[in-house]
Write an enzyme that holds these catalytic residues in place. Structure first.
Site, mmCIF file in Angstrom:
data_model
loop_
_atom_site.group_PDB
_atom_site.id
_atom_site.type_symbol
_atom_site.label_atom_id
_atom_site.label_comp_id
_atom_site.label_asym_id
_atom_site.label_seq_id
_atom_site.Cartn_x
_atom_site.Cartn_y
_atom_site.Cartn_z
ATOM 1 C CD GLU A 153 -8.234 -12.534 -10.829
ATOM 2 O OE1 GLU A 153 -7.755 -13.671 -10.518
ATOM 3 O OE2 GLU A 153 -7.603 -11.579 -10.401
ATOM 4 C CG LEU A 212 22.444 3.978 -2.729
ATOM 5 C CD1 LEU A 212 22.326 2.880 -1.610
ATOM 6 C CD2 LEU A 212 22.856 3.441 -4.039
#
Length: 349
Positions: free
Chosen positions: A55, A208
């Site tokens: 917003e 990973l």
């Protein structure tokens, strides 16, 4: 405005919100559109956590601020009503005196949950809630699950051969291609943490990380039920942060490795997920191996599955995880490979 018009602008909010896919977490992805006299005069989305909300960015993009008092603000999620890293968006909209606010869905976060809507209405602003609500909730399904179940959204991911095996016993088997492995790195970039079992850590010695995809690498978690994994593994030696779930501390010192001592005589997943939730981990990717996946599936502590099916057989080895009867699969062909995805549908969904 009529419903179709509201839906048109809400779809634009959703398009904008997706821009925060890699940066907004652990906050939800939110898009906002400001409309005056049938014309879009401002747009914005939540780019990164700690930065201005959708917003605020939309209001800042409006050149003629005098138009705001007769404008409608569309936002995919209820405007926040609390002070966090930024002031409440609901307060800003009240102060600007916007004419109308259309929210896609209510924010389930305990410090908001309808309070933003109530602030707007108390200020005399016309508020409509629930436009494209299902789509808005779907966009932030990980955030919604985390807030409602108080645990991370869990995605299971594995690659299996054409004859249903995920690997050879005691050694690594390559099933993904260089191209399809990009999906693994994409999923890692979209999650806060990634978990593997001890056997996978030992046999595959994975790092990973998100080497092949833009975005931050997730926190690495390994379940080491004997506290016996060697310190020379990449998870412990490459300098990246790792959380090891063990029955006791390691005998040696491991730089960058945090140990979570756990009682392995009972259920370890429920307390682990609760602890991750308390640490702010909203999205957890589980990459294996077979026993680790079996635990998550058997306990029902999973929300989504990504299953890559390779083109060649292995002829034997570790059998791929078995999903519950009635699991509905969606076929996706991408990156030159075949992927099957599924969701854990609950009554609340």
């Amino acid at each position: 405005m009529d419903r179709l018009t509201d839906e048109k602008y809400m779809r634009r909010c959703l398009e904008l919100a997706r821009g925060g896919l890699c940066g907004a977490s652990p906050n939800p992805m939110v898009g906002a559109v400001i409309v005056c006299d049938g014309r879009i005069i401002g747009e914005g989305y939540h780019i990164h956590c700690g930065g201005p909300h959708a917003e605020v960015n939309a209001v800042r993009s409006v050149r003629d601020k005098s138009l705001l008092s007769r404008s409608t603000v569309y936002v995919s999620l209820e405007p926040c009503a609390h002070y966090g890293r930024t002031p409440p968006c609901a307060d800003m909209l009240c102060r600007l005196g916007v004419k109308r606010v259309v929210a896609g869905c209510i924010d389930p976060f305990a410090r908001v949950r309808g309070r933003g809507i109530q602030k707007l209405r108390d200020a005399g602003i016309d508020v409509t809630v629930g436009v494209l609500e299902e789509e808005c909730r779907e966009l932030n399904r990980r955030f919604m699950t985390c807030q409602s179940l108080h645990r991370p959204y869990v995605t299971l991911k594995w690659a299996e051969s054409s004859d249903g095996y995920i690997g050879l016993r005691g050694e690594r088997a390559v099933i993904s291609t260089p191209l399809t492995s990009l999906n693994s790195h994409r999923l890692r970039a979209h999650n806060d943490a990634i978990l593997v079992g001890g056997a996978t850590a030992l046999n595959d010695d994975p790092s990973l990380t998100t080497r092949l995809w833009p975005g931050p690498s997730p926190l690495r978690i390994v379940i080491d039920n004997r506290a016996s994994l060697p310190a020379t593994l990449r998870l412990f030696s490459d300098g990246g942060p790792t959380l090891a779930v063990t029955p006791r501390p390691y005998a040696d010192e491991r730089k960058g490795v945090e140990t979570m001592v756990t009682d392995f005589s009972g259920d370890i997943l429920t307390p682990l997920l609760s602890a991750l939730y308390e640490r702010g981990i909203q999205k957890l990717l589980v990459e294996g191996g077979a026993e680790t996946h079996r635990r998550f599936i058997a306990s029902g502590l999973w929300d989504e599955v990504w299953r890559e099916v390779g083109s060649a057989p292995l002829g034997g080895g570790v059998v791929a995880p078995r999903m519950p009867a009635g699991t509905v699969w969606t076929e996706r062909r991408m990156l030159g490979g075949l992927f099957l995805t599924a969701r854990n549908k609950r009554p609340a969904d």
